[in-house]
Write a protein that holds these residues in place. Structure first.
Motif: not given
Length: 421
Positions: A173-198
């Motif tokens: 995501i950070l490699e694909q944007v040219t402007e700063s990102i204010d919010y990222v909404f991420v689904p949470v189940g067991g937390g693997g994606l949210s923990a890694g991304l955050s």
């Protein structure tokens, strides 16, 4: 890997290693602007399309990163996992690509389509075992095989290599944007994606607010953060199966607790509305967990106005047989579908009177189950009615009561209502 009070946090170095590891098997998925949602929320909304992976979810990232890290001796013994969904497909494809034998335990009621998908991705390198009535049964047998045969268990979220693999979503995501990102909404189940991304955003874009999104019926991360300890839920609503877990990971919990700006829950009915909107208006097919992040925007509409926002669309493995239930839940959430016990006088013309004089011009009967009682003046029916406008409900009930057709309203009686949907 950084250590703070013996707590694991994935380092940027480890995530970059994971990105190099998975680059041949994981697509760099599009970060696509959504003109419709941008206009609706007066913000710049971008969708990270993990539903476009080969296995139609981000799970290939963590599964491949973990399995490819095994030693030659571990790989020779083979791997085991338990899953009825996306994780199973990620493990299956990883086994085939890495030529490692894998056993995948799935609950016996798993739809045939999902079982066939797993077999297709894994081919001769995997064996599917259908065990028990629920995930816990399959998981128990998977762990037992690992213990008895000394095989490696590939956990869907509570594993360092899995977390680092999922974290590559944030790196992309950070490699694909040219402007700063204010919010990222991420689904949470067991937390693997949210923990890694955050963890990635904490290092590279600390001002970005990461919002975790759970199903209202399975708020395991929300409850754990509130209790300040990893808490197992006794009962969960399993409809959003890709994000419905009773207990989040011991590794993922402290990361999410420390790094997520907020954890919110979204009603299952709202998620169903979002699934239908994406299909009908954008020709995007997503599974319930894949719609969570977009469904959450309504609950953050004031905060995101004028902001740059990313929603992670986590997967699209939706079972076609669930379409009727998805529509039903969406209508119920919109207050457009209602169930009643209707009292019918046992005389000719009673049903016609109900249709002509009780129903409004835009009302539609979608469910009707009548039981005629002998030696009684009245018979009862369970009737489902779809309205065009939520405001029509009050006048409908008034007409039913006035003409003595009203028996009871079932939508707010969960013990009875569960048998209707």
């Amino acid at each position: 890997m950084n250590k703070e009070k013996n707590t694991y946090f994935p380092s940027l170095k480890d995530v970059k290693v994971a990105a190099d590891t998975i680059q041949k098997v994981s697509a760099v998925t599009p970060l696509s602007p959504s003109l419709r949602y941008s206009k609706q929320f007066d913000a710049h909304i971008l969708l990270k399309r993990e539903d476009l992976q080969q296995v139609r979810s981000y799970k290939i990232r963590g599964a491949y990163n973990k399995i490819s890290s095994l030693t030659a001796e571990e790989a020779k013994k083979g791997v085991v996992c338990a899953s009825a969904g996306n994780h199973a497909q990620g493990v299956a494809l990883s086994c085939k690509l890495l030529k490692i034998k894998g056993t995948i335990y799935m609950p016996a009621p798993t739809p045939k389509q999902k079982v066939e998908q797993v077999k297709m991705f894994g081919e001769e390198y995997i064996e599917v075992k259908l065990i028990g009535d629920a995930f816990d049964d399959a998981n128990y047998e998977a762990l037992r095989e690992c213990e008895s045969l000394n095989k490696i268990f590939i956990h869907p979220f509570n594993d360092e290599k899995v977390i680092e693999g999922q974290a590559t979503v944030g790196l992309e995501i950070l490699e694909q944007v040219t402007e700063s990102i204010d919010y990222v909404f991420v689904p949470v189940g067991g937390g693997g994606l949210s923990a890694g991304l955050s963890s990635v955003f904490k290092t590279l874009s600390p001002s970005t607010k990461i919002i975790g999104v759970e199903p209202e019926g399975a708020p395991s991360m929300s409850v754990s953060i509130k209790n300040n300890k990893n808490t197992a839920l006794e009962h969960i609503e399993k409809f959003i199966d890709g994000a419905a877990v009773k207990r989040v990971g011991d590794l993922t919990f402290p990361i999410c607790k420390a790094l997520l700006h907020d954890m919110i829950t979204v009603p299952e009915g709202k998620v169903c509305q979002t699934i239908l909107e994406l299909y009908n208006k954008d020709a995007i097919v997503v599974e319930p967990a894949g719609a969570l992040s977009i469904a959450a925007l309504d609950f953050y509409s004031k905060d995101i106005k004028g902001k740059n926002v990313v929603c992670v669309v986590s997967g699209s493995n939706n079972d076609f047989t669930r379409a009727a239930e998805i529509k039903e839940r969406a209508l119920l959430y919109a207050n457009l579908k209602h169930y009643f016990i209707v009292i019918f006088p046992q005389r000719a013309g009673a049903l016609k009177e109900f249709v002509v004089d009780i129903l409004g011009p835009n009302d539609d009967i979608t469910h009707f189950r009548y039981t005629k009682n002998t030696n009684r003046e009245n018979g009862t029916a369970v009737v489902g009615i779809e309205l065009k406008y939520p405001a029509d409900l009050e006048s409908l009930i008034a007409r039913m009561k006035q003409r003595k057709f009203y028996g009871d309203y079932l939508n707010d009686q969960p013990n009875l209502f569960q048998f209707l949907i």
